[in-house]
Scaffold this motif. Structure first.
Motif, PDB file in Angstrom:
ATOM      1  N   LEU A 129       2.869  28.311  -2.636  1.00 54.03           N
ATOM      2  CA  LEU A 129       2.374  28.857  -1.372  1.00 54.03           C
ATOM      3  C   LEU A 129       2.118  27.764  -0.339  1.00 54.03           C
ATOM      4  CD1 LEU A 129      -0.117  31.548  -2.743  1.00 54.03           C
ATOM      5  CD2 LEU A 129       1.985  32.000  -1.460  1.00 54.03           C
ATOM      6  N   GLU A 130       1.676  26.600  -0.804  1.00 58.78           N
ATOM      7  CA  GLU A 130       1.416  25.489   0.111  1.00 58.78           C
ATOM      8  C   GLU A 130       2.678  25.052   0.852  1.00 58.78           C
ATOM      9  OE1 GLU A 130      -1.370  23.757   1.037  1.00 58.78           O
ATOM     10  OE2 GLU A 130      -2.541  25.316   0.050  1.00 58.78           O
ATOM     11  N   LYS A 131       3.832  25.285   0.263  1.00 60.11           N
ATOM     12  CA  LYS A 131       5.091  24.850   0.866  1.00 60.11           C
ATOM     13  C   LYS A 131       5.634  25.833   1.899  1.00 60.11           C
ATOM     14  CE  LYS A 131       6.480  22.227  -3.246  1.00 60.11           C
ATOM     15  NZ  LYS A 131       7.478  22.082  -4.334  1.00 60.11           N
ATOM     16  N   ILE A 132       5.029  27.037   1.984  1.00 55.71           N
ATOM     17  CA  ILE A 132       5.464  28.007   2.995  1.00 55.71           C
ATOM     18  C   ILE A 132       4.875  27.606   4.348  1.00 55.71           C
ATOM     19  CG2 ILE A 132       5.375  30.423   3.725  1.00 55.71           C
ATOM     20  CD1 ILE A 132       5.262  31.223   0.805  1.00 55.71           C
ATOM     21  N   PRO A 133       5.715  27.350   5.359  1.00 54.95           N
ATOM     22  CA  PRO A 133       5.208  26.832   6.641  1.00 54.95           C
ATOM     23  C   PRO A 133       4.464  27.894   7.452  1.00 54.95           C
ATOM     24  CG  PRO A 133       7.557  27.285   6.797  1.00 54.95           C
ATOM     25  CD  PRO A 133       7.173  27.505   5.364  1.00 54.95           C
ATOM     26  N   VAL A 134       3.360  27.488   8.071  1.00 56.91           N
ATOM     27  CA  VAL A 134       2.602  28.352   8.982  1.00 56.91           C
ATOM     28  C   VAL A 134       2.212  27.553  10.215  1.00 56.91           C
ATOM     29  CG1 VAL A 134       1.695  29.917   7.207  1.00 56.91           C
ATOM     30  CG2 VAL A 134       0.470  27.824   7.735  1.00 56.91           C
ATOM     31  N   GLN A 135       1.980  28.265  11.338  1.00 57.96           N
ATOM     32  CA  GLN A 135       1.637  27.608  12.594  1.00 57.96           C
ATOM     33  C   GLN A 135       0.191  27.119  12.609  1.00 57.96           C
ATOM     34  OE1 GLN A 135       3.849  26.950  15.077  1.00 57.96           O
ATOM     35  NE2 GLN A 135       5.384  27.780  13.656  1.00 57.96           N
ATOM     36  N   LYS A 136      -0.694  27.854  11.977  1.00 57.81           N
ATOM     37  CA  LYS A 136      -2.104  27.480  11.943  1.00 57.81           C
ATOM     38  C   LYS A 136      -2.697  27.892  10.602  1.00 57.81           C
ATOM     39  CE  LYS A 136      -3.500  31.795  14.188  1.00 57.81           C
ATOM     40  NZ  LYS A 136      -4.245  32.407  15.306  1.00 57.81           N
ATOM     41  N   LYS A 137      -3.848  27.304  10.270  1.00 53.72           N
ATOM     42  CA  LYS A 137      -4.481  27.613   8.997  1.00 53.72           C
ATOM     43  C   LYS A 137      -4.948  29.061   8.983  1.00 53.72           C
ATOM     44  CE  LYS A 137      -8.044  26.037   5.782  1.00 53.72           C
ATOM     45  NZ  LYS A 137      -9.133  25.070   5.523  1.00 53.72           N
ATOM     46  N   PRO A 138      -4.467  29.862   8.027  1.00 53.13           N
ATOM     47  CA  PRO A 138      -4.838  31.284   7.988  1.00 53.13           C
ATOM     48  C   PRO A 138      -6.248  31.472   7.448  1.00 53.13           C
ATOM     49  CG  PRO A 138      -3.407  30.775   6.150  1.00 53.13           C
ATOM     50  CD  PRO A 138      -3.500  29.517   6.973  1.00 53.13           C
ATOM     51  N   PRO A 139      -6.940  32.554   7.843  1.00 56.97           N
ATOM     52  CA  PRO A 139      -8.266  32.862   7.268  1.00 56.97           C
ATOM     53  C   PRO A 139      -8.134  33.182   5.788  1.00 56.97           C
ATOM     54  CG  PRO A 139      -7.481  34.685   8.625  1.00 56.97           C
ATOM     55  CD  PRO A 139      -6.528  33.558   8.851  1.00 56.97           C
ATOM     56  N   ILE A 140      -9.217  32.960   5.035  1.00 55.66           N
ATOM     57  CA  ILE A 140      -9.150  33.203   3.595  1.00 55.66           C
ATOM     58  C   ILE A 140      -9.445  34.658   3.227  1.00 55.66           C
ATOM     59  CG2 ILE A 140      -9.761  30.814   3.062  1.00 55.66           C
ATOM     60  CD1 ILE A 140     -12.575  31.878   2.323  1.00 55.66           C
ATOM     61  N   PHE A 141      -9.966  35.427   4.176  1.00 59.89           N
ATOM     62  CA  PHE A 141     -10.290  36.830   3.876  1.00 59.89           C
ATOM     63  C   PHE A 141     -10.057  37.674   5.117  1.00 59.89           C
ATOM     64  CE2 PHE A 141     -13.009  40.549   3.345  1.00 59.89           C
ATOM     65  CZ  PHE A 141     -12.747  40.904   2.027  1.00 59.89           C
ATOM     66  N   ASP A 142      -9.470  38.855   4.890  1.00 57.99           N
ATOM     67  CA  ASP A 142      -9.207  39.777   5.997  1.00 57.99           C
ATOM     68  C   ASP A 142      -9.443  41.198   5.505  1.00 57.99           C
ATOM     69  OD1 ASP A 142      -7.459  41.688   7.649  1.00 57.99           O
ATOM     70  OD2 ASP A 142      -7.338  39.859   8.839  1.00 57.99           O
ATOM     71  N   LEU A 143     -10.396  41.891   6.134  1.00 56.32           N
ATOM     72  CA  LEU A 143     -10.761  43.233   5.684  1.00 56.32           C
ATOM     73  C   LEU A 143      -9.615  44.220   5.849  1.00 56.32           C
ATOM     74  CD1 LEU A 143     -13.090  44.868   4.502  1.00 56.32           C
ATOM     75  CD2 LEU A 143     -13.847  45.372   6.840  1.00 56.32           C
ATOM     76  N   LYS A 144      -8.837  44.085   6.934  1.00 52.39           N
ATOM     77  CA  LYS A 144      -7.714  45.000   7.151  1.00 52.39           C
ATOM     78  C   LYS A 144      -6.661  44.835   6.050  1.00 52.39           C
ATOM     79  CE  LYS A 144      -8.170  45.451  12.182  1.00 52.39           C
ATOM     80  NZ  LYS A 144      -7.515  45.214  13.506  1.00 52.39           N
ATOM     81  N   LEU A 145      -6.397  43.584   5.689  1.00 56.01           N
ATOM     82  CA  LEU A 145      -5.432  43.352   4.617  1.00 56.01           C
ATOM     83  C   LEU A 145      -5.974  43.849   3.279  1.00 56.01           C
ATOM     84  CD1 LEU A 145      -3.961  39.833   5.467  1.00 56.01           C
ATOM     85  CD2 LEU A 145      -2.727  42.007   5.380  1.00 56.01           C
ATOM     86  N   LEU A 146      -7.278  43.695   3.068  1.00 59.80           N
ATOM     87  CA  LEU A 146      -7.880  44.215   1.834  1.00 59.80           C
ATOM     88  C   LEU A 146      -7.683  45.716   1.737  1.00 59.80           C
ATOM     89  CD1 LEU A 146      -9.526  43.884  -0.743  1.00 59.80           C
ATOM     90  CD2 LEU A 146     -11.606  44.097   0.640  1.00 59.80           C
ATOM     91  N   LYS A 147      -7.853  46.414   2.864  1.00 60.68           N
ATOM     92  CA  LYS A 147      -7.654  47.868   2.863  1.00 60.68           C
ATOM     93  C   LYS A 147      -6.214  48.220   2.501  1.00 60.68           C
ATOM     94  CE  LYS A 147     -11.326  48.973   6.195  1.00 60.68           C
ATOM     95  NZ  LYS A 147     -11.628  49.469   7.562  1.00 60.68           N
TER      96      LYS A 147
END
Length: 443
Positions: free
Chosen positions: A216-234
């Motif tokens: 997962l560390e090797k997948i490129p992202v523009q900014k550091k993603p949050p570690i928790f998201d309530l919408k994604l949890l739902k």
């Protein structure tokens, strides 16, 4: 290696993706098969009955781990197909946090509730102590079960089915060796069987989590993603909760069926314990291929490649039916010799019970495998309501008929007959739901 399941010939891609999953589940089942085999061969019939009796309760815990696996896997698949990598990473950490909390709660329930459960399923006194000992050790290993399932779900979501296969091939082989070492050399009895599984699952879990995190560390992202998201949890829970309910209700139903079986004595319990391990090897294999179909469907849903989902259904049927033929022949014709692998001595009652179970159930693998392919697509495209209805119909029918037919025939054969009846009706429902609820994906 991560693999995009939205390109290439669907049938070829599905075969390449699902065959390592099939190999993985063969090795995964070796954990439980090895436990029963070593218990029956090196300890005795009562130990085999105790491990088989405990196994039905462990399936409840596995149901929750499986639900977390599917919730994470399907959502991560959709995000990977849509190339939304920041949300993908947040979905992974969100699933891990939720799974950790759930795991702790289940451990508390297991520590406090296993004895009442064993009493509730009418566990004979002669196998009660060993059943309880096995469960006590198993519960402490639940974190390994949960996080290994999360890791394998992420691998599958990223299109990588080979890495989990390598882990399981090594750890399952090691489990057999350690099982024999603890029981045969150190004379640890049923405790040795449980500790061997605990240690090997632990090593496998740690390696899998480390590897997936590195990936997962090797997948490129523009900014550091949050570690928790309530919408994604739902979104994860929309998939996870029905999957948990499916597996846990099936496990609860199996516990009720186990309570009926226990009423026929230790010999029938031992025969069923051996036969159901062989049966679960097949059903879990089909379920795992169904999970792969869910990942394929979810990635293509995220990429709006709807035609590929239609082709996935046909390719999936072909795949599981090819697997049905050797399993059916093996169990019907050579079932006696497979069952004897689990028994120290040839117990006539246990052997007859196991053979009758396989004769009745194995020819219907073509039916249940069709259901699981349709279920895989329903889950992959988030049609969870239809998925649940078909699953619960199967469960309710099998439990009710097991009680009724065993009483009517005054034999365990009535219990075995309930399996193909439930499978047949639920299969028809799943296929109809696939065609009706997902018209964009059906032919």
């Amino acid at each position: 290696m991560n693999k995009d399941l939205t390109t290439g010939k669907p049938e070829t891609v599905l075969w390449q993706f699902c065959l390592p999953l099939f190999g993985s589940i063969i090795f995964q089942q070796l954990y439980n098969i090895a436990d029963s085999l070593v218990a029956g061969k090196f300890i005795g019939e009562n130990a085999l009955a105790a491990v088989g009796n405990s196994y039905e309760i462990t399936l409840i815990f596995i149901a929750f781990a499986f639900g977390c696996n599917m919730g994470c896997s399907v959502i991560v698949s959709q995000l990977f197909g849509a190339k939304e990598y920041e949300q993908l990473k947040t979905a992974v950490t969100t699933a891990c946090i939720f799974s950790a909390v759930l795991c702790v709660a289940l451990m508390l329930i297991g520590i406090l509730g296993c004895t009442p459960l064993l009493h509730g399923i009418r566990t004979p006194q002669i196998v009660f102590a060993d059943s309880r000992l096995y469960l006590d050790i198993y519960v402490w290993g639940l974190p390994f079960v949960f996080f290994y399932n999360i890791a394998t779900g992420i691998f599958s979501a990223l299109g990588d089915s080979k890495t989990p296969f390598y882990f399981l091939a090594v750890s399952s082989t090691s489990n057999i060796i350690v099982d024999i070492l603890f029981v045969k050399v150190f004379h640890m009895g049923v405790a040795g069987v449980a500790w061997a599984t605990f240690l090997c699952q632990g090593v496998s879990c740690i390696l899998a989590v480390f590897t997936v995190w590195t990936r997962l560390e090797k997948i490129p992202v523009q900014k550091k993603p949050p570690i928790f998201d309530l919408k994604l949890l739902k979104k994860i829970l929309i998939i996870a909760i029905p999957s948990i309910l499916q597996q846990s209700f099936i496990s609860a139903g199996n516990i009720l069926i186990q309570s009926v079986i226990n009423g026929f004595g230790a010999s029938v319990m031992a025969g069923y314990s051996a036969a159901v391990k062989l049966n679960n090897l097949v059903i879990t294999s089909f379920t795992t291929i169904g999970n792969g179909i869910s990942n394929f469907s979810a990635q293509n849903l995220g990429a709006h490649q709807y035609g590929r989902i239609r082709e996935c259904f046909r390719a999936g049927l072909k795949m599981v039916w090819y697997l049905c033929v050797p399993f059916c022949i093996l169990y019907v014709v050579f079932g006696k010799y497979l069952l004897l692998l689990f028994m120290e001595t040839e117990s006539a009652g246990a052997l007859l019970t196991g053979r009758q179970f396989l004769w009745i159930v194995a020819p219907f693998y073509f039916v249940v495998s069709t259901k699981l392919v349709a279920d895989g697509i329903l889950r992959g495209v988030s049609a969870m309501g239809s998925f649940m209805v078909a699953t619960f119909t199967d469960l309710i029918l099998r439990v009710v008929l097991a009680f009724f037919l065993s009483g009517w025939t005054n034999s365990a054969i009535g219990i075995w007959v309930a399996w193909p009846i439930g499978w047949s009706i639920a299969m028809i429902m799943s296929v109809l739901f696939y065609r009706k609820k997902c018209p964009s994906y059906s032919s």
